[in-house]
Design an enzyme around this catalytic site. Structure first.
Site, mmCIF file in Angstrom:
data_model
loop_
_atom_site.group_PDB
_atom_site.id
_atom_site.type_symbol
_atom_site.label_atom_id
_atom_site.label_comp_id
_atom_site.label_asym_id
_atom_site.label_seq_id
_atom_site.Cartn_x
_atom_site.Cartn_y
_atom_site.Cartn_z
ATOM 1 N N THR A 4 33.070 35.896 33.687
ATOM 2 C CA THR A 4 33.406 37.138 33.007
ATOM 3 C C THR A 4 32.621 37.158 31.707
ATOM 4 O O THR A 4 32.621 36.169 30.970
ATOM 5 C CB THR A 4 34.917 37.211 32.710
ATOM 6 O OG1 THR A 4 35.635 37.251 33.942
ATOM 7 C CG2 THR A 4 35.259 38.444 31.891
ATOM 8 N N ASP A 42 40.029 33.671 37.343
ATOM 9 C CA ASP A 42 40.728 34.786 37.976
ATOM 10 C C ASP A 42 40.103 35.147 39.322
ATOM 11 O O ASP A 42 40.319 36.237 39.844
ATOM 12 C CB ASP A 42 40.739 36.010 37.061
ATOM 13 C CG ASP A 42 39.338 36.546 36.772
ATOM 14 O OD1 ASP A 42 38.348 35.882 37.143
ATOM 15 O OD2 ASP A 42 39.234 37.635 36.182
ATOM 16 N N GLU A 82 40.969 41.912 25.338
ATOM 17 C CA GLU A 82 39.998 41.156 26.123
ATOM 18 C C GLU A 82 39.436 39.957 25.374
ATOM 19 O O GLU A 82 39.131 38.923 25.979
ATOM 20 C CB GLU A 82 38.846 42.077 26.544
ATOM 21 C CG GLU A 82 39.226 43.165 27.528
ATOM 22 C CD GLU A 82 39.450 42.634 28.931
ATOM 23 O OE1 GLU A 82 38.618 41.838 29.397
ATOM 24 O OE2 GLU A 82 40.465 43.008 29.555
#
Length: 254
Positions: free
Chosen positions: A61, A56, A38
């Site tokens: 995020t 995305d 990640e």
């Protein structure tokens, strides 16, 4: 009173099972493995302040597990933080987070949200909230499901990583759908199946789900990490561990 033979057998059985991810050290290994994929770092504790839009279609995020403004888990995190610490620097964004939930919009968040997130990340209360939400939404459900399926530490990690990336839902591109596709090909150990065969089926289904989304089409976290451990027969996820993600090499010695 147990006979000497029965006592020996009992000790052999109780002592034979290697710890799963419920063990604190094994859990930390799993968190480092996920962080390598990640955040390109084994230092997962350095990721509380991470935040970006990775394009995305999930909005921002952020944090140690990739909480997203578009999927609801970031909203729930900030709600928990605000419950524990009213008036925190992120509390003012709750109305905007509720509006953008389900979209990739930054409306009401820009221009200062990323700066304020990084400021909040220095607060131990926010760090604890991230830990707790990671465990509640992703880690604990993944480990419980894997244990019920008869999977050891590697399988528990495989489930956890899939739940982190795809979410705990039931549709075909979420964890539930991936598991359903795997079950159509192989039985879990709890059903009398072979653990290696089942995990290969799960990873095949996971790759198919990843390739269905442009942002996740790089499958190296399966190919050069999880599949490597599986091919090595390391079902208990015992160090030392060596793997690659996105071309970068990593090692966990112990």
């Amino acid at each position: 009173m147990l006979t000497a033979t029965l006592l020996t057998l009992s000790l052999a059985v109780t002592g034979s099972a290697a710890p799963g991810l419920s063990d604190p050290h094994k859990k930390d290994i799993a968190l480092r493995l996920v962080s390598s994929a990640e955040n390109s770092s084994l230092d997962w504790k350095a990721q509380y302040g991470y935040i970006e839009d990775i394009k995305d279609e999930r909005g921002y995020t952020a944090g140690i597990i990739g909480f997203c403004s578009g999927t609801g888990d970031m909203l729930e995190l900030v709600e928990l933080y605000t419950k524990r610490k009213p008036g925190n620097v992120l509390a003012k964004y709750l109305p905007a987070l509720r509006k953008v939930n389900g979209t990739d919009s930054h409306a009401g968040l820009d221009p200062a949200f990323t700066k304020d997130w990084k400021a909040a990340a220095k607060d131990p209360v926010f760090q604890r909230a991230q830990d707790d939400e990671r465990d509640r939404v992703y880690f604990d459900p993944a480990v419980r499901r894997a244990e019920k399926d008869g999977l050891r530490a590697l399988g528990q990690f495989v489930y956890y990583d899939a739940m982190v990336m795809h979410g705990p839902g039931a549709d075909r591109l979420s964890f539930g759908g991936i598991r359903k596709a795997a079950l159509a090909k192989a039985k879990t150990p709890a059903q009398g199946g072979n653990e290696v065969i089942y995990l290969n089926a799960f990873l095949d289904a996971r790759k198919a789900a990843m390739k269905a989304e442009e942002a996740h089409e790089d499958t190296t976290r399966v190919d050069t990490m999880q599949r490597v451990f599986l091919k090595n027969g390391n079902l208990d996820l015992k160090p030392p561990l060596k793997w690659k993600v996105y071309g970068d090499s990593y090692t966990i010695k112990n």
